[in-house]
Design a protein around this motif. Structure first.
Motif, PDB file in Angstrom:
ATOM      1  N   HIS A   8       1.327   3.831  -9.246  1.00  0.00           N
ATOM      2  CA  HIS A   8       1.975   4.887 -10.014  1.00  0.00           C
ATOM      3  C   HIS A   8       1.403   6.252  -9.622  1.00  0.00           C
ATOM      4  O   HIS A   8       2.144   7.194  -9.334  1.00  0.00           O
ATOM      5  CB  HIS A   8       1.725   4.611 -11.505  1.00  0.00           C
ATOM      6  CG  HIS A   8       2.291   5.620 -12.437  1.00  0.00           C
ATOM      7  ND1 HIS A   8       3.502   5.457 -13.063  1.00  0.00           N
ATOM      8  CD2 HIS A   8       1.803   6.802 -12.867  1.00  0.00           C
ATOM      9  CE1 HIS A   8       3.739   6.503 -13.835  1.00  0.00           C
ATOM     10  NE2 HIS A   8       2.726   7.333 -13.739  1.00  0.00           N
ATOM     11  N   CYS A  24       4.836  11.507  -3.680  1.00  0.00           N
ATOM     12  CA  CYS A  24       6.086  11.405  -2.923  1.00  0.00           C
ATOM     13  C   CYS A  24       6.883  12.711  -3.003  1.00  0.00           C
ATOM     14  O   CYS A  24       7.255  13.163  -4.080  1.00  0.00           O
ATOM     15  CB  CYS A  24       6.910  10.229  -3.437  1.00  0.00           C
ATOM     16  SG  CYS A  24       8.381   9.939  -2.469  1.00  0.00           S
ATOM     17  N   GLY A  25       7.130  13.308  -1.862  1.00  0.00           N
ATOM     18  CA  GLY A  25       7.829  14.585  -1.809  1.00  0.00           C
ATOM     19  C   GLY A  25       6.887  15.776  -1.741  1.00  0.00           C
ATOM     20  O   GLY A  25       7.326  16.912  -1.590  1.00  0.00           O
ATOM     21  N   PRO A  79       4.104   6.366   0.154  1.00  0.00           N
ATOM     22  CA  PRO A  79       4.990   5.450  -0.581  1.00  0.00           C
ATOM     23  C   PRO A  79       4.921   4.016  -0.051  1.00  0.00           C
ATOM     24  O   PRO A  79       5.081   3.074  -0.820  1.00  0.00           O
ATOM     25  CB  PRO A  79       6.378   6.057  -0.368  1.00  0.00           C
ATOM     26  CG  PRO A  79       6.131   7.503  -0.162  1.00  0.00           C
ATOM     27  CD  PRO A  79       4.832   7.555   0.608  1.00  0.00           C
ATOM     28  N   ASN A  80       4.678   3.846   1.246  1.00  0.00           N
ATOM     29  CA  ASN A  80       4.536   2.481   1.751  1.00  0.00           C
ATOM     30  C   ASN A  80       3.373   1.778   1.059  1.00  0.00           C
ATOM     31  O   ASN A  80       3.488   0.621   0.657  1.00  0.00           O
ATOM     32  CB  ASN A  80       4.306   2.485   3.266  1.00  0.00           C
ATOM     33  CG  ASN A  80       5.599   2.307   4.035  1.00  0.00           C
ATOM     34  OD1 ASN A  80       6.664   2.107   3.445  1.00  0.00           O
ATOM     35  ND2 ASN A  80       5.521   2.380   5.348  1.00  0.00           N
ATOM     36  N   SER A 133       2.517   7.255  -6.193  1.00  0.00           N
ATOM     37  CA  SER A 133       3.923   7.648  -6.117  1.00  0.00           C
ATOM     38  C   SER A 133       4.102   9.111  -6.529  1.00  0.00           C
ATOM     39  O   SER A 133       5.102   9.731  -6.189  1.00  0.00           O
ATOM     40  CB  SER A 133       4.793   6.739  -6.986  1.00  0.00           C
ATOM     41  OG  SER A 133       4.661   7.076  -8.354  1.00  0.00           O
ATOM     42  N   GLU A 134       3.125   9.662  -7.242  1.00  0.00           N
ATOM     43  CA  GLU A 134       3.228  11.076  -7.629  1.00  0.00           C
ATOM     44  C   GLU A 134       3.191  11.996  -6.407  1.00  0.00           C
ATOM     45  O   GLU A 134       3.640  13.128  -6.468  1.00  0.00           O
ATOM     46  CB  GLU A 134       2.074  11.460  -8.575  1.00  0.00           C
ATOM     47  CG  GLU A 134       2.150  10.778  -9.931  1.00  0.00           C
ATOM     48  CD  GLU A 134       0.901  11.040 -10.782  1.00  0.00           C
ATOM     49  OE1 GLU A 134       0.083  11.913 -10.419  1.00  0.00           O
ATOM     50  OE2 GLU A 134       0.748  10.352 -11.809  1.00  0.00           O
ATOM     51  N   ALA A 175       2.077   2.642  -1.857  1.00  0.00           N
ATOM     52  CA  ALA A 175       2.430   2.510  -3.273  1.00  0.00           C
ATOM     53  C   ALA A 175       3.376   1.328  -3.490  1.00  0.00           C
ATOM     54  O   ALA A 175       3.232   0.579  -4.460  1.00  0.00           O
ATOM     55  CB  ALA A 175       3.066   3.805  -3.777  1.00  0.00           C
ATOM     56  N   LEU A 176       4.318   1.147  -2.584  1.00  0.00           N
ATOM     57  CA  LEU A 176       5.265   0.041  -2.736  1.00  0.00           C
ATOM     58  C   LEU A 176       4.557  -1.311  -2.610  1.00  0.00           C
ATOM     59  O   LEU A 176       4.885  -2.253  -3.332  1.00  0.00           O
ATOM     60  CB  LEU A 176       6.396   0.156  -1.711  1.00  0.00           C
ATOM     61  CG  LEU A 176       7.421   1.255  -2.025  1.00  0.00           C
ATOM     62  CD1 LEU A 176       8.311   1.528  -0.817  1.00  0.00           C
ATOM     63  CD2 LEU A 176       8.277   0.878  -3.230  1.00  0.00           C
ATOM     64  N   ASP A 177       3.590  -1.384  -1.706  1.00  0.00           N
ATOM     65  CA  ASP A 177       2.806  -2.624  -1.620  1.00  0.00           C
ATOM     66  C   ASP A 177       2.074  -2.875  -2.934  1.00  0.00           C
ATOM     67  O   ASP A 177       2.069  -3.992  -3.456  1.00  0.00           O
ATOM     68  CB  ASP A 177       1.768  -2.521  -0.492  1.00  0.00           C
ATOM     69  CG  ASP A 177       2.392  -2.636   0.902  1.00  0.00           C
ATOM     70  OD1 ASP A 177       3.538  -3.107   1.005  1.00  0.00           O
ATOM     71  OD2 ASP A 177       1.721  -2.252   1.887  1.00  0.00           O
ATOM     72  N   ASP A 237       4.477  11.569   3.849  1.00  0.00           N
ATOM     73  CA  ASP A 237       5.453  11.311   2.785  1.00  0.00           C
ATOM     74  C   ASP A 237       6.098   9.937   2.963  1.00  0.00           C
ATOM     75  O   ASP A 237       6.752   9.432   2.059  1.00  0.00           O
ATOM     76  CB  ASP A 237       6.546  12.389   2.783  1.00  0.00           C
ATOM     77  CG  ASP A 237       6.331  13.405   1.670  1.00  0.00           C
ATOM     78  OD1 ASP A 237       5.826  13.013   0.598  1.00  0.00           O
ATOM     79  OD2 ASP A 237       6.656  14.580   1.880  1.00  0.00           O
ATOM     80  N   LEU A 238       5.968   9.378   4.140  1.00  0.00           N
ATOM     81  CA  LEU A 238       6.439   8.002   4.335  1.00  0.00           C
ATOM     82  C   LEU A 238       5.294   7.009   4.197  1.00  0.00           C
ATOM     83  O   LEU A 238       5.489   5.898   3.717  1.00  0.00           O
ATOM     84  CB  LEU A 238       7.129   7.861   5.697  1.00  0.00           C
ATOM     85  CG  LEU A 238       8.575   8.352   5.590  1.00  0.00           C
ATOM     86  CD1 LEU A 238       8.718   9.755   6.095  1.00  0.00           C
ATOM     87  CD2 LEU A 238       9.525   7.397   6.243  1.00  0.00           C
ATOM     88  N   ALA A 239       4.104   7.424   4.611  1.00  0.00           N
ATOM     89  CA  ALA A 239       2.970   6.498   4.588  1.00  0.00           C
ATOM     90  C   ALA A 239       2.519   6.186   3.163  1.00  0.00           C
ATOM     91  O   ALA A 239       2.304   5.024   2.819  1.00  0.00           O
ATOM     92  CB  ALA A 239       1.811   7.088   5.393  1.00  0.00           C
TER      93      ALA A 239
END
Ligand SMILES: [Fe+2]
Ligand SMILES: [Fe+2]
Ligand SMILES: [Fe+2]
Lengths: 263, 338, 96
Positions: free
Chosen positions: A30, A36-37, A49-50, A33-34, A52-54, A45-47
């Motif tokens: 969580h 992101c952007g 979230p990757n 994810s803050e 965070a998604l894991d 910005d891609l790394a």
């Protein structure tokens, strides 16, 4: 389910530890994810979230399995969204506000190095669901370590400013390290029956990895004794920092405002 | 990729009528133009402007949805939304890369965006006020983007077309997750359905505006069509979008906020289509010119990320520099060889 | 924001499966090779697109000049004797 055959104390211990781990992953995912952007560069910005998604994926699997062991009809969202603050048992480190990029990366490194070893041991869990989850999560953590180590080394050996920021992050995070290795009756029970390893047994391996990375990052970790005596604690008992309430206010906003709905 | 290798003589290529005719003939024969190929200055500039705007839209477009990442109501929705917003960052990255093949750097484009000199899609200057907006954006905004982008997969400029192919593959998940979210709300309680309707009410008109000014007022369309940078006009695409979306709204049981919306069997050469009301062009131009609800805030957020990230980027470069000089240090080399 | 701090550009090549060649799939910015590799993984293999990644500094790519393309490539067009169909083999010999 298999848990029905277990003595209550044992199945309770399993539930409690799975929820602790799930909470670590949810809260840290969580926080991550803050970013992101708002990352320092688009590639990051891609790394982030990757990662965070894991973490969120691991949290989901852990909550779901905890819910099955508990056998009270609580699914992943019931556990993730509909508990009181005192019932969340994540590490305090995970709920710390992100701070700057150095703080975020160093925290992630500390956590991921720990989890990498933890999941590696967890692969031989007596519970096949946990073993499968651990083997998947272990690979993910391995990548997180690579990514964060790369950044910690570059920040530590980059510019004066980046080195200073990283040193400051280390200072801020050091008190939270000992909680990673905390042991209590829950972890002991689970360790004894081979369900999940005792966190304290990760310390040597964790330390060795961090030392290697810190060497390259020109950083120095305080000695273990200091870590143990100066540590903050309370997360596993649901005693949080002041920032946790705000985090949950956002996390739980819709579930609290509109109870009992499908989303 | 090839920007460093750009042939100076190409940049200055004398644009004789023969050269322009030859170029047009290549386009007409559906040949793709690649980075080092001779191309008219105006073609290059049009592409730089259009791809740059498109890239900026993806990046600024992360912000309104990122606004709800920490408040997503279930873990399934949270992960889907995060993956979606992350994808938009990827789209920006692919597009900046495509523009870079034309001889402009990402840094330059970023500076133009932050200085307010570059445009991006106005839709992202509207606020996301409820969770339903995550549904409406996926459904309508990504839906409109897909309408715009699918024809661009056949654009005459190779790197742009290739980036669009990649992007379009990813976009359909965006629209589907948004629409599915709307279905959940519309099958839910009255409060949820109201939330969905309110969101459609706020996003419908801005979504129609995404196709740009009406053909009669569009500055760039004609030349862009000749060059096959654009394959349909703004109004054609807008019509396609309305025709596709009305059914989807009906399926949700939501009402499109346009009293003039009506089926017209004579439209689209007798295939039928929807008549719809007039867009508020004053609002359109107001937002384009920077006076939308959140223009300043969006640019401020991007500026903050860029400026606060500077020390990180500098550290990475400084480290790379140190490693390079360490590797060329004769003492180190000797060590490596021995 | 000065132009001196421009992060270099890299070209990314992905091998989708073993047995296939690496294929150019796009570019990205990174300060060094290690970061470029990781960024390539995060940017270009989010949907299981890859088994192997190459990254190459864009400035190291040497490209043929399009204005020389006639000289480079046209001469191969009429060498039809390099293709198997140039040679007549009676049908009853079978596949060759
Ligand atoms: Fe996109
Ligand atoms: Fe787009
Ligand atoms: Fe999208």
């Amino acid at each position: 389910m298999q848990s029905a055959a277990l003595p209550t104390a044992e199945s309770d211990a399993r539930f409690i530890q799975l929820v602790r781990l799930a909470d670590d992953h949810l809260i840290l995912g969580h926080r991550l994810s803050e970013w992101c952007g708002h990352a320092p560069m688009l590639e990051e910005d891609l790394a982030m979230p990757n990662i965070a998604l894991d973490l969120l994926g691991q949290a989901r699997a852990l909550y779901s399995h905890a819910g099955i062991i508990e056998n009270k009809d609580r699914d992943e969202d019931a556990l993730a969204y509909r508990r009181l603050e005192r019932e969340y048992t994540n590490l305090l480190m995970c709920e710390r506000p992100n701070g700057d990029f150095a703080h975020t990366m160093l925290r992630q490194l500390f956590f991921s190095v720990f989890m990498k070893h933890y999941w590696l041991s967890g692969e031989s869990s007596s519970d096949p669901v946990v073993a499968a989850l651990a083997s998947k999560a272990q690979k993910e953590s391995d990548y997180h370590v690579r990514h964060c180590a790369q950044w910690v080394i570059r920040l530590g050996d980059g510019t004066d400013e980046s080195a200073a920021r990283l040193a400051k992050a280390l200072q801020a995070l050091t008190p939270y390290l000992h909680e990673l290795f905390e042991s209590d009756s829950v972890t002991q029970t689970n360790g004894d029956v081979g369900f999940l390893p005792e966190p304290s047994t990760m310390q040597t391996r964790w330390r060795a990895d961090i030392d290697t990375i810190f060497d390259l990052a020109k950083l120095c970790l305080p000695s273990v004794e200091n870590l143990l005596t100066q540590g903050k604690s309370g997360g596993r008992q649901g005693l949080h920092s002041e920032s946790m309430g705000f985090l949950l206010a956002e996390l739980q906003f819709l579930q609290r405002t509109y109870p009992n709905m499908q989303w | 990729m090839y920007s460093q290798g750009l042939n100076e003589s190409n940049l200055a290529s004398a644009e004789t009528p023969e050269f322009l005719a030859e170029f047009q003939a290549r386009i007409d024969a559906d040949e793709k133009i690649e980075p080092n190929d001779p191309m008219p200055q105006a073609y290059r500039q049009t592409l730089i402007r259009q791809i740059g705007q498109h890239a900026h839209s993806e990046i600024v477009g992360m912000l309104p949805e990122a606004n709800w990442l920490t408040r997503a109501p279930t873990l399934r929705r949270k992960t889907a939304l995060l993956a979606k917003v992350q994808d938009e960052g990827g789209h920006g990255l692919y597009l900046y890369s495509a523009a870079e093949t034309l001889g402009i750097s990402r840094e330059q484009m970023t500076e133009e965006l932050l200085a307010g000199k570059a445009k991006y899609s106005s839709i992202f200057n509207y606020p996301t006020l409820s969770w339903a907006d995550m549904g409406a954006i996926g459904w309508l905004v990504d839906g409109a983007a897909i309408m715009n982008q699918v024809p661009l997969c056949r654009c005459s400029y190779g790197p742009y077309a290739r980036a669009m192919v990649r992007i379009c593959k990813e976009e359909s998940f965006h629209q589907r997750q948004g629409y599915e979210l709307m279905i959940s709300l519309c099958n839910g309680t009255t409060a949820q359905k109201d939330m969905a309707q309110d969101s459609l009410n706020r996003w419908w008109w801005p979504s129609l505006m995404m196709f740009g000014p009406s053909d009669s007022d569009s500055l760039h369309s004609d030349q862009s069509r000749l060059w096959k940078i654009k394959r349909f006009t703004n109004d054609e695409l807008r019509q396609k979008f309305v025709d596709a979306t009305v059914k989807q709204a009906q399926h949700l049981g939501l009402e499109i906020p346009d009293p003039q919306l009506a089926w017209n069997e004579n439209k689209n050469d007798g295939a039928g289509g929807y008549d719809f009301g007039e867009i508020d062009w004053d609002e359109f131009w107001r937002v384009v010119k920077g006076h939308g609800p959140l223009n300043r805030e969006r640019i401020a957020a991007r500026t903050k990320a860029w400026e606060e990230g500077a020390w990180v980027r500098e550290a990475a470069l400084a480290y790379a520099e140190k490693q390079k000089s360490a590797n060329t240090d004769p003492n180190n080399l000797a060590q490596k060889v021995s | 924001m000065s132009t001196s701090s421009v992060t270099p550009l890299w070209e990314v090549f992905i091998r989708p499966r073993n047995g296939l060649a690496h294929r150019h799939c796009g570019s990205l910015h990174a300060a060094d090779a290690q970061m470029a590799l990781q960024a390539a993984r995060d940017v270009y293999t989010r949907r299981g697109e890859g088994q192997s990644i190459w990254v190459v500094p864009s400035s190291n790519i040497v490209a043929s000049d399009p204005s020389a393309s006639a000289a480079f490539f046209d001469p191969a067009d009429d060498k039809i004797y390099r293709h198997p169909t140039f040679y007549d083999i009676p049908d009853d010999v079978g596949h060759m």
